[in-house]
Design a protein around this motif. Structure first.
Motif, PDB file in Angstrom:
ATOM      1  N   PHE A   3       0.839  -1.196   0.000  1.00  0.00           N
ATOM      2  CA  PHE A   3       0.000   0.000   0.000  1.00  0.00           C
ATOM      3  C   PHE A   3       0.878   1.252   0.000  1.00  0.00           C
ATOM      4  N   GLN A   4       0.595   2.150  -0.947  1.00  0.00           N
ATOM      5  CA  GLN A   4       1.338   3.406  -1.030  1.00  0.00           C
ATOM      6  C   GLN A   4       0.401   4.563  -0.723  1.00  0.00           C
ATOM      7  N   GLY A  16      -5.790   8.576   0.809  1.00  0.00           N
ATOM      8  CA  GLY A  16      -6.066   7.163   0.624  1.00  0.00           C
ATOM      9  C   GLY A  16      -4.783   6.394   0.397  1.00  0.00           C
ATOM     10  N   TYR A  17      -4.937   5.127   0.041  1.00  0.00           N
ATOM     11  CA  TYR A  17      -3.796   4.272  -0.274  1.00  0.00           C
ATOM     12  C   TYR A  17      -4.096   3.502  -1.552  1.00  0.00           C
ATOM     13  N   GLU A  18      -3.082   3.378  -2.400  1.00  0.00           N
ATOM     14  CA  GLU A  18      -3.227   2.539  -3.584  1.00  0.00           C
ATOM     15  C   GLU A  18      -2.719   1.141  -3.257  1.00  0.00           C
ATOM     16  N   ILE A  67      -7.908   0.727  -6.151  1.00  0.00           N
ATOM     17  CA  ILE A  67      -7.643  -0.599  -6.701  1.00  0.00           C
ATOM     18  C   ILE A  67      -7.524  -0.505  -8.220  1.00  0.00           C
ATOM     19  N   ASN A  68      -6.459  -1.050  -8.743  1.00  0.00           N
ATOM     20  CA  ASN A  68      -6.296  -1.107 -10.193  1.00  0.00           C
ATOM     21  C   ASN A  68      -7.147  -2.234 -10.769  1.00  0.00           C
ATOM     22  N   ALA A 215       5.612   2.007  -1.393  1.00  0.00           N
ATOM     23  CA  ALA A 215       4.589   1.001  -1.151  1.00  0.00           C
ATOM     24  C   ALA A 215       5.112   0.023  -0.105  1.00  0.00           C
ATOM     25  N   SER A 216       4.370  -0.138   0.970  1.00  0.00           N
ATOM     26  CA  SER A 216       4.787  -0.997   2.072  1.00  0.00           C
ATOM     27  C   SER A 216       3.960  -2.268   2.085  1.00  0.00           C
TER      28      SER A 216
END
Length: 237
Positions: A3-4, A16-18, A67-68, A215-216
């Motif tokens: 999550f980035q 937000g997070y991608e 979300i992609n 991104a972790s």
């Protein structure tokens, strides 16, 4: 899933997070997708969605989750979204926090099909985004047919923009278009304070990139207050 963070410079918050898929061997999303055959695309796309929602809920994500999706893997929007809705209900993740994005650089076979997917998702209350805007196959034609909630500037426009009058002019034009059609611009791939300051001066509100966090894997990293304080100060000369 990794999550980035996506940050909102207007109030220095996490927007937000991608969610980004990672291989068991640590491979990037691109490396993982390259190993997916056309026959596996649908199952891969569905599995990634469910995994992103499940992991985000487990980590206690309270902001938006981007979300992609692979438009060529979605054969019928209403049918393909069912598993996503079931996952959101099962794991207790509010659907109004979901953002679905697809890359403009994705070579979509049927642009009317992609437009239909976006419209279906919007009707369900999801936010929509076009990733890598300014570097793909569709260009302004896609934008003319559908106006997403967000336009994510391609990294090629962002890189070194602070020292490139042409990139500045192009980004200024995209900002004007986005304002006119009601889309919000997000600059991705931001790595330097100089890039951030130039983009912020152009009015860009949302940011994503190594400057704010990588991104972790299965973690939701925050942005240090010290970084915001540094960005709020005068640029070094």
């Amino acid at each position: 899933m990794a999550f980035q963070p996506i940050v909102d410079a207007r109030d220095r918050s996490i927007f937000g997070y991608e969610a980004l898929v990672r291989g068991v061997d640590g491979g990037s999303a691109g490396e993982v997708i390259a190993r997916v055959s056309p026959a596996q695309l649908y199952r891969f796309d569905q599995t990634c969605r469910v995994k992103a929602i499940e992991t985000a809920a487990r980590l206690g994500l309270r902001q938006r989750l981007s979300i992609n999706f692979l438009p060529n893997a979605v054969y019928e929007a209403a049918t393909c979204i069912r598993l996503t809705l079931v996952a959101a209900q099962t794991f207790g993740f509010p659907t109004d926090r979901l953002i679905f994005e697809t890359a403009e650089s994705e070579q979509v076979r049927d642009h009317r099909h992609l437009t239909g997917i976006f419209r279906d998702y919007r009707s369900r209350g999801f936010m929509t985004a076009i990733d890598d805007f300014g570097a793909g196959y569709a260009g302004l034609t896609l934008l003319a047919n559908f106006q997403p909630d967000m336009l994510k500037l391609d990294i090629a426009l962002v890189r070194g923009i602070d020292a490139d009058p042409v990139r500045i002019a192009i980004t200024r034009g995209i900002m004007q278009i986005a304002t006119s059609i009601g889309s919000t611009v997000l600059a991705e791939g931001v790595e330097t304070e100089a890039e951030y300051r130039q983009l912020r001066a152009l009015g860009v509100p949302l940011f994503q990139g190594y400057l704010f966090g990588r991104a972790s894997l299965e973690a939701l990293e925050d942005v240090p207050d010290a970084l915001w304080q540094r960005l709020a100060g005068a640029p070094e000369t």
